[in-house]
Design an enzyme around this catalytic site. Structure first.
Site, PDB file in Angstrom:
ATOM      1  N   ASP A 147       0.815  -1.067   0.044  1.00 17.73           N
ATOM      2  CA  ASP A 147       0.132   0.201   0.033  1.00 17.73           C
ATOM      3  C   ASP A 147       0.953   1.279   0.078  1.00 17.73           C
ATOM      4  O   ASP A 147       0.512   2.148  -0.832  1.00 17.73           O
ATOM      5  CB  ASP A 147      -0.772   0.028   1.347  1.00 17.73           C
ATOM      6  CG  ASP A 147      -1.844   1.100   1.167  1.00 17.73           C
ATOM      7  OD1 ASP A 147      -2.975   1.225   0.963  1.00 17.73           O
ATOM      8  OD2 ASP A 147      -1.272   2.375   1.852  1.00 17.73           O
ATOM      9  N   ALA A 175      -5.044   2.386  -0.782  1.00 22.10           N
ATOM     10  CA  ALA A 175      -4.920   1.599  -1.974  1.00 22.10           C
ATOM     11  C   ALA A 175      -5.311   0.217  -1.650  1.00 22.10           C
ATOM     12  O   ALA A 175      -5.978  -0.495  -2.400  1.00 22.10           O
ATOM     13  CB  ALA A 175      -3.493   1.660  -2.324  1.00 22.10           C
ATOM     14  N   ASP A 176      -5.019  -0.444  -0.381  1.00 28.56           N
ATOM     15  CA  ASP A 176      -5.323  -1.676  -0.284  1.00 28.56           C
ATOM     16  C   ASP A 176      -6.918  -1.776  -0.083  1.00 28.56           C
ATOM     17  O   ASP A 176      -7.538  -2.529  -0.789  1.00 28.56           O
ATOM     18  CB  ASP A 176      -4.810  -2.015   1.198  1.00 28.56           C
ATOM     19  CG  ASP A 176      -3.606  -2.664   1.078  1.00 28.56           C
ATOM     20  OD1 ASP A 176      -3.077  -3.217  -0.058  1.00 28.56           O
ATOM     21  OD2 ASP A 176      -2.815  -2.829   1.862  1.00 28.56           O
ATOM     22  N   ILE A 177      -7.511  -0.744   0.495  1.00 28.55           N
ATOM     23  CA  ILE A 177      -8.964  -0.930   0.909  1.00 28.55           C
ATOM     24  C   ILE A 177      -9.882  -0.633  -0.414  1.00 28.55           C
ATOM     25  O   ILE A 177     -10.811  -1.221  -0.682  1.00 28.55           O
ATOM     26  CB  ILE A 177      -9.563   0.302   1.980  1.00 28.55           C
ATOM     27  CG1 ILE A 177      -8.733  -0.407   3.447  1.00 28.55           C
ATOM     28  CG2 ILE A 177     -10.861   0.265   2.059  1.00 28.55           C
ATOM     29  CD1 ILE A 177      -8.935   0.983   4.440  1.00 28.55           C
ATOM     30  N   GLY A 180      -9.819  -3.746  -2.523  1.00 28.43           N
ATOM     31  CA  GLY A 180     -10.629  -4.731  -1.838  1.00 28.43           C
ATOM     32  C   GLY A 180     -12.008  -4.319  -2.167  1.00 28.43           C
ATOM     33  O   GLY A 180     -13.169  -5.324  -2.545  1.00 28.43           O
TER      34      GLY A 180
END
Length: 403
Positions: A147, A175-177, A180
């Protein structure tokens, strides 16, 4: 009633945040989600502490608070993917699954016979979602992606922070969220397509792609001007006033998203002349004359305490709010009324607080049933009930280090 995805079975081979976030969304929507983890070690994020989940006596457990943020509603089974017997277990589980989520490096699962083409052969209806840093194509596809580095490469840090200040990441791994979230949407779309076509497909989600998409109007501002946007702190590049102001004893945010709200604000704040001033009469003019308007408004806000401003602006219908810390967030009457904090029964911690899904359905409500699992908590249950393994066979797998 059962959740909208109660008919869906998900095999979650992902770790840390982007993939697990998608798996948790599907679990919240009613899907049965089996999380496959490494024996003895588990998901890397179990060790992302302190802080740690505490047991019912107040002692630290081996699971981090971080892990609990993305693994609600899942069942954990441990499987050694480097073992042929472990690979066989995953293939069996995939045969009976609707969705598989994985975030291994490009090509890694293929070495174990668990790539998309491998599992498509045993289950053509499988929706196989790959989440990586850079995707399944392009010159960077074999690079690992995290991220923080993606926020830098994807432009987020260039528009976050104070003018002239250091590049700054967002306070949460956006970025991760967002990856997802996009993965969740893509999976639901693929399920809808499969309902008509009868066939699955491979979904290719990349952190870099998702981070760039998250820049939204910052991208199109660049396309329109040819100039990359810069850091402007808490200001909005396209709307004024849409920012915090210092009060006599703190800060308050106002969000005048159109000219009518700006005029309403000026009336409530006792400065109607600023609504009629040609320099500030339209949003475009206010953006052009941002510095002068901000100076004038700051002098006005400094004359009253925060609570006075919150009450005055609320009465006038002007969007506003305080800047809460996380503890204050959960004390907000609206947050309490919406039941955003949910406590789930955890086998070690007792009542474990978590945050409710923000998805609300009138006919198929979300149910928060399972707390984030202990490592391997459901291994025997899954092998016995899903795959029909006997007690002796399970004992042999455990003795051989397969589970």
């Amino acid at each position: 009633m059962a959740g909208p995805l109660s008919h869906v079975k998900v095999l979650d081979l992902s770790r840390v945040l982007a993939g697990p976030w998608a798996g948790q969304n599907l679990a919240d929507l009613g899907a049965e989600v089996i999380k496959v983890e490494r024996p003895k070690v588990g998901d890397d994020s179990r060790g992302f502490g302190p802080p740690w989940v505490k047991d019912d006596t107040g002692k630290d457990t081996r699971d981090s608070a971080y892990f609990t943020s993305a693994n609600r509603g899942k069942k954990s089974t441990t499987v050694n993917l480097s073992s042929p017997a472990g690979q066989a277990i995953v293939r069996e589980l995939a045969r009976g699954s609707d969705v598989l989520i994985e975030n291994y490096k490009f090509g890694d699962l293929g070495r174990y016979g668990l790539g998309y083409e491998d599992l498509k052969a045993v289950n053509p209806r499988l929706i196989y979602c790959s989440v990586t840093g850079f995707g399944q194509t392009g010159p960077y596809r074999e690079r690992p992606g995290y991220d923080f580095m993606i926020q830098g490469m994807g432009g987020m840090m260039s528009v976050t922070g104070e003018p002239g200040g250091e590049p700054m990441r967002a306070g949460v791994p956006v970025a991760d969220i967002i990856t997802g979230m996009y993965a969740s949407i893509a999976i639901c779309a693929a399920l809808a397509h499969r309902a008509q076509s009868g066939i699955g497909q491979h979904l290719d989600l990349a952190l870099l792609d998702s981070q760039i998409a998250l820049l939204a109007y910052q991208n199109t501002n660049y396309f329109a001007t040819g100039k990359p946007p810069s850091r402007i702190g808490n200001l909005h590049p396209n709307i004024v006033p849409y920012q915090p102001f210092r009060t006599a004893d703190g800060e308050v945010i106002i969000a005048c998203g159109n000219d009518n709200l700006y005029r309403r604000f000026c009336e409530a704040a006792g400065c109607p002349e600023l609504a009629g001033d040609a320099r500030f009469a339209t949003n475009g003019k206010r953006v052009e004359n941002r510095v002068e308007l901000t100076r004038l408004l700051q002098g006005i806000f400094a004359k009253r305490p925060t609570q006075d401003w919150l009450e005055l602006l609320e009465a006038a219908g002007v969007p506003n709010g305080p800047i809460n810390n996380v503890a204050q967030v959960f004390e907000e009457p609206q947050v309490r009324a919406r039941g955003v904090r949910v406590e789930l029964d955890h086998p070690v911690a007792g009542k474990l607080p978590t945050v409710a899904s923000p998805m609300r359905f009138s006919g198929t409500p979300v149910e928060h049933r399972l707390a984030p699992p202990l490592l391997g908590q459901h291994t025997e249950e899954i092998l016995r009930e899903r795959l029909g393994r006997s007690a002796a066979q399970i004992a042999a797998l455990r003795a051989e280090g397969v589970i």
